[in-house]
Write a protein that holds these residues in place. Sequence first.
Motif, PDB file in Angstrom:
ATOM      1  N   ASN A  65      27.417  14.667  11.917  1.00 10.92           N
ATOM      2  CA  ASN A  65      26.429  15.745  11.853  1.00 10.92           C
ATOM      3  C   ASN A  65      25.145  15.365  12.578  1.00 10.92           C
ATOM      4  O   ASN A  65      24.615  14.260  12.389  1.00 10.92           O
ATOM      5  CB  ASN A  65      26.102  16.079  10.395  1.00 10.92           C
ATOM      6  CG  ASN A  65      27.332  16.465   9.599  1.00 10.92           C
ATOM      7  OD1 ASN A  65      28.084  17.338   9.991  1.00 10.92           O
ATOM      8  ND2 ASN A  65      27.558  15.783   8.476  1.00 10.92           N
ATOM      9  N   ASP A  78      22.795   7.102  11.136  1.00 10.58           N
ATOM     10  CA  ASP A  78      23.853   6.144  11.464  1.00 10.58           C
ATOM     11  C   ASP A  78      23.971   5.885  12.963  1.00 10.58           C
ATOM     12  O   ASP A  78      24.375   4.793  13.377  1.00 10.58           O
ATOM     13  CB  ASP A  78      25.198   6.671  10.948  1.00 10.58           C
ATOM     14  CG  ASP A  78      25.200   6.892   9.449  1.00 10.58           C
ATOM     15  OD1 ASP A  78      25.077   5.894   8.712  1.00 10.58           O
ATOM     16  OD2 ASP A  78      25.302   8.055   9.023  1.00 10.58           O
ATOM     17  N   ASP A 113      33.385  14.741  11.217  1.00 12.40           N
ATOM     18  CA  ASP A 113      32.559  14.334  10.079  1.00 12.40           C
ATOM     19  C   ASP A 113      31.232  13.751  10.561  1.00 12.40           C
ATOM     20  O   ASP A 113      30.606  12.956   9.860  1.00 12.40           O
ATOM     21  CB  ASP A 113      33.319  13.296   9.239  1.00 12.40           C
ATOM     22  CG  ASP A 113      32.960  13.364   7.760  1.00 12.40           C
ATOM     23  OD1 ASP A 113      32.335  14.362   7.354  1.00 12.40           O
ATOM     24  OD2 ASP A 113      33.295  12.415   7.028  1.00 12.40           O
ATOM     25  N   ASP A 130      17.548   6.947   7.604  1.00 14.10           N
ATOM     26  CA  ASP A 130      18.907   6.663   7.157  1.00 14.10           C
ATOM     27  C   ASP A 130      19.978   7.125   8.145  1.00 14.10           C
ATOM     28  O   ASP A 130      21.147   7.239   7.781  1.00 14.10           O
ATOM     29  CB  ASP A 130      19.160   7.330   5.800  1.00 14.10           C
ATOM     30  CG  ASP A 130      19.002   8.858   5.852  1.00 14.10           C
ATOM     31  OD1 ASP A 130      18.354   9.349   6.806  1.00 14.10           O
ATOM     32  OD2 ASP A 130      19.526   9.531   4.949  1.00 14.10           O
ATOM     33  N   HIS A 152      34.180   7.341  14.428  1.00 13.82           N
ATOM     34  CA  HIS A 152      33.852   7.522  13.010  1.00 13.82           C
ATOM     35  C   HIS A 152      35.007   8.119  12.208  1.00 13.82           C
ATOM     36  O   HIS A 152      34.880   8.337  11.009  1.00 13.82           O
ATOM     37  CB  HIS A 152      32.617   8.431  12.889  1.00 13.82           C
ATOM     38  CG  HIS A 152      31.990   8.396  11.530  1.00 13.82           C
ATOM     39  ND1 HIS A 152      31.299   7.302  11.050  1.00 13.82           N
ATOM     40  CD2 HIS A 152      31.976   9.311  10.522  1.00 13.82           C
ATOM     41  CE1 HIS A 152      30.876   7.545   9.829  1.00 13.82           C
ATOM     42  NE2 HIS A 152      31.264   8.753   9.480  1.00 13.82           N
ATOM     43  N   SER A 186      36.066   6.496   8.893  1.00 14.63           N
ATOM     44  CA  SER A 186      35.070   6.332   7.831  1.00 14.63           C
ATOM     45  C   SER A 186      35.323   7.327   6.704  1.00 14.63           C
ATOM     46  O   SER A 186      35.880   8.407   6.907  1.00 14.63           O
ATOM     47  CB  SER A 186      33.664   6.540   8.385  1.00 14.63           C
ATOM     48  OG  SER A 186      32.709   6.467   7.356  1.00 14.63           O
ATOM     49  N   ASN A 187      34.893   6.958   5.507  1.00 14.42           N
ATOM     50  CA  ASN A 187      35.079   7.826   4.341  1.00 14.42           C
ATOM     51  C   ASN A 187      33.854   8.669   4.028  1.00 14.42           C
ATOM     52  O   ASN A 187      33.839   9.394   3.028  1.00 14.42           O
ATOM     53  CB  ASN A 187      35.442   6.978   3.113  1.00 14.42           C
ATOM     54  CG  ASN A 187      36.772   6.280   3.270  1.00 14.42           C
ATOM     55  OD1 ASN A 187      37.722   6.861   3.803  1.00 14.42           O
ATOM     56  ND2 ASN A 187      36.852   5.034   2.811  1.00 14.42           N
ATOM     57  N   SER A 188      32.820   8.579   4.864  1.00 11.44           N
ATOM     58  CA  SER A 188      31.596   9.336   4.595  1.00 11.44           C
ATOM     59  C   SER A 188      31.082   9.985   5.872  1.00 11.44           C
ATOM     60  O   SER A 188      31.348   9.489   6.975  1.00 11.44           O
ATOM     61  CB  SER A 188      30.518   8.407   4.028  1.00 11.44           C
ATOM     62  OG  SER A 188      30.216   7.367   4.946  1.00 11.44           O
ATOM     63  N   PRO A 189      30.346  11.103   5.762  1.00 15.52           N
ATOM     64  CA  PRO A 189      29.789  11.763   6.952  1.00 15.52           C
ATOM     65  C   PRO A 189      28.793  10.855   7.671  1.00 15.52           C
ATOM     66  O   PRO A 189      28.147  10.000   7.053  1.00 15.52           O
ATOM     67  CB  PRO A 189      29.098  13.003   6.372  1.00 15.52           C
ATOM     68  CG  PRO A 189      29.702  13.196   5.030  1.00 15.52           C
ATOM     69  CD  PRO A 189      30.044  11.826   4.528  1.00 15.52           C
ATOM     70  N   ALA A 190      28.677  11.031   8.972  1.00 10.77           N
ATOM     71  CA  ALA A 190      27.717  10.265   9.768  1.00 10.77           C
ATOM     72  C   ALA A 190      26.550  11.148  10.177  1.00 10.77           C
ATOM     73  O   ALA A 190      26.720  12.322  10.489  1.00 10.77           O
ATOM     74  CB  ALA A 190      28.398   9.696  11.005  1.00 10.77           C
ATOM     75  N   LYS A 191      25.363  10.565  10.168  1.00 18.86           N
ATOM     76  CA  LYS A 191      24.160  11.268  10.592  1.00 18.86           C
ATOM     77  C   LYS A 191      23.748  10.778  11.977  1.00 18.86           C
ATOM     78  O   LYS A 191      23.630   9.580  12.211  1.00 18.86           O
ATOM     79  CB  LYS A 191      23.023  11.019   9.600  1.00 18.86           C
ATOM     80  CG  LYS A 191      23.298  11.552   8.198  1.00 18.86           C
ATOM     81  CD  LYS A 191      22.130  11.255   7.276  1.00 18.86           C
ATOM     82  CE  LYS A 191      22.392  11.779   5.865  1.00 18.86           C
ATOM     83  NZ  LYS A 191      21.253  11.484   4.952  1.00 18.86           N
TER      84      LYS A 191
END
Length: 367
Positions: A221, A250, A219, A248, A183, A186-191
């Motif tokens: 969580n 990931d 990044d 939602d 990850h 990636s430009n966004s946090p992962a769940k």
Amino acid sequence: MMRCSLTTLISILLLKCAVVTAYAQAGVPWYPFPVEVQGRSIDGETEKNIAFYSPLKTAQKTWRICTSFPHMKDSYWLAVNFGVVSEASRLGINLEVHEAGGYDHLQTQLQQIRKCVEEGSNGVIIGAISYKGLDDLVEELHNKGIPVIDVINGMSSSRVAARSLVSFEEMGFSAGAYLAQLHATSNSPAKVAWFPGPEGAGWVLAGDWGFQKALMGSDVNIVAKRYGDTGKLVQTALLNEVLDMHPDIDYIVGTAVTASAAIKVLRARGLSDQVKILAYYFTPEVYRGIKRGQIVGAPTDSAVIQGRIAVDQLVRVLEKKTYIRHVGPEIYVVDQKNINALARLTSLAPSGFRATYSVGVRLKGED
């Protein structure tokens, strides 16, 4: 701490490649096998050294040994089963295998082991249900001169004669580090929804800590964590519960059973393209999932080899021969890039293998 020269390390890596490739061919001995030997340095720190494990050619007598597993409900323990019965047959000893029925059946495991000893077992191999729950029994067996080998799961007792296992902290860490790297671009946090396994089991405590440690500063969580027995029904229920609360997410990361169950659960919910799956140990279901692109990857601890080594360790202890007290195969992550090079019989039982509960076992009272 790994201690070897660069020249030695290169030689070991080349031989390792040759060993695991050769073992994939029918009829080729499983040894020598690349392992990490754990010990203590002069200053008391834990250190690991690369080595190659070679077992005895044969046992001096037809020892009677007993093996106890938490269950045989998933193919991971079937791989360990294959390892112990294969090595017992190769060495020419008697073996009984018992399974307690699940991680909530500690008392059953204790009773089965005591019965084995009462019926004449010379030594015991234990895949422990609980990290601390068997300590009194191990002490009791030690006082009777019955050696115990700690295989796969880990026990806290210092009275075990030897350990054939890897660090599940490292298994969890390997999965977490792989995920964090996956990850990283990636430009966004992962769940992430995290399913470490049965609460209180030693391997679960270690794997949970390793996984969380690997994600520190990343990044990625963890938004949900659920403990539960490694039965498919239990893991399916936990998956549905988490997805109802967190549609939602990931990634789903967890036991091999979790990963396998997640394929069907995500397909039923239409989330297969949205949510990626990782396991933190390796089974045939995980193998097929990776091959088909349904599971991203998983570290392997070469479960078959751990079972084989445990049997050899116990025979060495019984025959008062030199043995390694704490040893485990090297851990590496299997994904679509390297899965075709995997030597399957180091990690998985062969196709068609069924749970085997005895190898040449003598009846009580026989010579």
